[in-house]
Write an enzyme that holds these catalytic residues in place. Structure first.
Site, PDB file in Angstrom:
ATOM      1  N   CYS A   4       0.852  -1.200   0.000  1.00  0.00           N
ATOM      2  CA  CYS A   4       0.000   0.000   0.000  1.00  0.00           C
ATOM      3  C   CYS A   4       0.887   1.249   0.000  1.00  0.00           C
ATOM      4  O   CYS A   4       1.708   1.430   0.903  1.00  0.00           O
ATOM      5  CB  CYS A   4      -0.910   0.007   1.229  1.00  0.00           C
ATOM      6  N   CYS A   7       0.624   3.416   3.195  1.00  0.00           N
ATOM      7  CA  CYS A   7       1.274   2.762   4.338  1.00  0.00           C
ATOM      8  C   CYS A   7       2.786   2.959   4.246  1.00  0.00           C
ATOM      9  O   CYS A   7       3.448   3.205   5.263  1.00  0.00           O
ATOM     10  CB  CYS A   7       0.932   1.277   4.390  1.00  0.00           C
ATOM     11  N   ASP A  30       0.641  16.853  -1.672  1.00  0.00           N
ATOM     12  CA  ASP A  30       0.289  15.978  -2.792  1.00  0.00           C
ATOM     13  C   ASP A  30       1.359  16.101  -3.883  1.00  0.00           C
ATOM     14  O   ASP A  30       1.838  17.197  -4.189  1.00  0.00           O
ATOM     15  CB  ASP A  30      -1.088  16.358  -3.357  1.00  0.00           C
ATOM     16  N   HIS A  46      -4.093   1.499   8.488  1.00  0.00           N
ATOM     17  CA  HIS A  46      -4.598   1.216   7.140  1.00  0.00           C
ATOM     18  C   HIS A  46      -6.106   0.994   7.186  1.00  0.00           C
ATOM     19  O   HIS A  46      -6.588   0.028   7.776  1.00  0.00           O
ATOM     20  CB  HIS A  46      -3.924  -0.006   6.507  1.00  0.00           C
ATOM     21  N   GLY A  93     -13.853   8.657  -7.458  1.00  0.00           N
ATOM     22  CA  GLY A  93     -12.544   9.084  -7.961  1.00  0.00           C
ATOM     23  C   GLY A  93     -11.376   8.680  -7.088  1.00  0.00           C
ATOM     24  O   GLY A  93     -10.285   9.226  -7.228  1.00  0.00           O
ATOM     25  N   THR A  95      -8.222   6.806  -6.080  1.00  0.00           N
ATOM     26  CA  THR A  95      -7.196   6.050  -6.812  1.00  0.00           C
ATOM     27  C   THR A  95      -6.236   5.328  -5.879  1.00  0.00           C
ATOM     28  O   THR A  95      -5.613   4.354  -6.287  1.00  0.00           O
ATOM     29  CB  THR A  95      -6.384   6.967  -7.747  1.00  0.00           C
ATOM     30  N   HIS A  98      -6.262   3.733   0.419  1.00  0.00           N
ATOM     31  CA  HIS A  98      -5.944   3.963   1.834  1.00  0.00           C
ATOM     32  C   HIS A  98      -6.590   5.305   2.128  1.00  0.00           C
ATOM     33  O   HIS A  98      -6.206   6.331   1.533  1.00  0.00           O
ATOM     34  CB  HIS A  98      -4.424   3.968   2.040  1.00  0.00           C
ATOM     35  N   HIS A 100      -7.969   8.827   2.856  1.00  0.00           N
ATOM     36  CA  HIS A 100      -7.275  10.121   2.996  1.00  0.00           C
ATOM     37  C   HIS A 100      -8.246  11.242   2.679  1.00  0.00           C
ATOM     38  O   HIS A 100      -9.203  11.061   1.929  1.00  0.00           O
ATOM     39  CB  HIS A 100      -6.054  10.195   2.066  1.00  0.00           C
ATOM     40  N   HIS A 102      -8.295  15.226   1.172  1.00  0.00           N
ATOM     41  CA  HIS A 102      -7.555  16.259   0.446  1.00  0.00           C
ATOM     42  C   HIS A 102      -7.914  17.607   1.066  1.00  0.00           C
ATOM     43  O   HIS A 102      -9.098  17.947   1.169  1.00  0.00           O
ATOM     44  CB  HIS A 102      -7.972  16.318  -1.030  1.00  0.00           C
TER      45      HIS A 102
HETATM   46  P1  5GP Z   1      -7.366   9.920  -4.647  1.00  0.00           P
HETATM   47  O1  5GP Z   1      -7.442   9.987  -6.148  1.00  0.00           O
HETATM   48  O2  5GP Z   1      -7.192   8.479  -4.187  1.00  0.00           O
HETATM   49  O3  5GP Z   1      -8.458  10.633  -3.928  1.00  0.00           O
HETATM   50  O4  5GP Z   1      -6.063  10.723  -4.244  1.00  0.00           O
HETATM   51  C1  5GP Z   1      -4.786  10.191  -4.338  1.00  0.00           C
HETATM   52  C2  5GP Z   1      -3.836  11.369  -4.332  1.00  0.00           C
HETATM   53  O5  5GP Z   1      -2.539  10.867  -4.027  1.00  0.00           O
HETATM   54  C3  5GP Z   1      -3.718  12.089  -5.690  1.00  0.00           C
HETATM   55  O6  5GP Z   1      -4.042  13.464  -5.512  1.00  0.00           O
HETATM   56  C4  5GP Z   1      -2.268  11.880  -6.088  1.00  0.00           C
HETATM   57  O7  5GP Z   1      -1.707  13.007  -6.736  1.00  0.00           O
HETATM   58  C5  5GP Z   1      -1.579  11.590  -4.761  1.00  0.00           C
HETATM   59  N1  5GP Z   1      -0.416  10.753  -4.868  1.00  0.00           N
HETATM   60  C6  5GP Z   1      -0.289   9.607  -5.577  1.00  0.00           C
HETATM   61  N2  5GP Z   1       0.930   9.074  -5.409  1.00  0.00           N
HETATM   62  C7  5GP Z   1       1.585   9.890  -4.535  1.00  0.00           C
HETATM   63  C8  5GP Z   1       2.893   9.863  -3.972  1.00  0.00           C
HETATM   64  O8  5GP Z   1       3.713   8.962  -4.209  1.00  0.00           O
HETATM   65  N3  5GP Z   1       3.224  10.873  -3.119  1.00  0.00           N
HETATM   66  C9  5GP Z   1       2.349  11.880  -2.825  1.00  0.00           C
HETATM   67  N4  5GP Z   1       2.783  12.833  -1.986  1.00  0.00           N
HETATM   68  N5  5GP Z   1       1.113  11.943  -3.335  1.00  0.00           N
HETATM   69  C10 5GP Z   1       0.732  10.952  -4.186  1.00  0.00           C
HETATM   70 ZN    ZN Z   2      -2.398   1.514   3.612  1.00  0.00          ZN
END
Ligand code: 5GP
Ligand code: ZN
Length: 114
Positions: A4, A7, A30, A46, A93, A95, A98, A100, A102
């Protein structure tokens, strides 16, 4: 190493720009910001998504929102306003599986979101 991504960010096996950390969560910049301020608040535990929370997580979820507000003040976006977002599941949306939030700020946000 866990499979993950978040994680591995929590354990610092994957580097990130940390803006806040305590016993239960970490907040990082981000990697692909969608706004001048774009911070991810990630619980250390997690949890795949908001669908996978239980009453045991109520304190953690409340704490995440309180810390988001605190970071907004530190990042000087509190007065102008900001957006706190959780993407849940495929249509939401999400991706990274885990949980989180924003924290987005520094520009005008559109409504409804895309
Ligand atoms: P989701 O699409 O799951 O709501 O948000 C995932 C977020 O994680 C995206 O905004 C993406 O830019 C960010 N992200 C993906 N990989 C990494 C990474 O390796 N490091 C950081 N700091 N952010 C990441
Ligand atoms: Zn995780």
């Amino acid at each position: 190493m866990s499979d993950c991504l978040f994680c591995n960010i929590v354990t610092k096996n994957v580097p990130s720009k940390i803006v806040y950390e305590d016993e239960t969560l970490i907040a990082i910049e981000d990697i692909n910001p969608s706004a001048p301020v774009h911070i991810l608040l990630i619980p250390k535990k997690h949890i795949a998504s908001l669908n996978d929370t239980s009453v045991d997580d109520e304190v953690l979820l409340g704490h995440m929102q309180m810390v988001a507000g605190q970071i907004a003040k530190e990042q000087n976006i509190a007065v102008d306003g900001y957006r706190l977002v959780n993407n849940c599941g495929t249509l939401g949306g999400q991706t990274v599986m885990h949980l989180h939030y924003h924290l987005l700020g520094g520009r005008e946000m559109l409504w409804p979101p895309g």
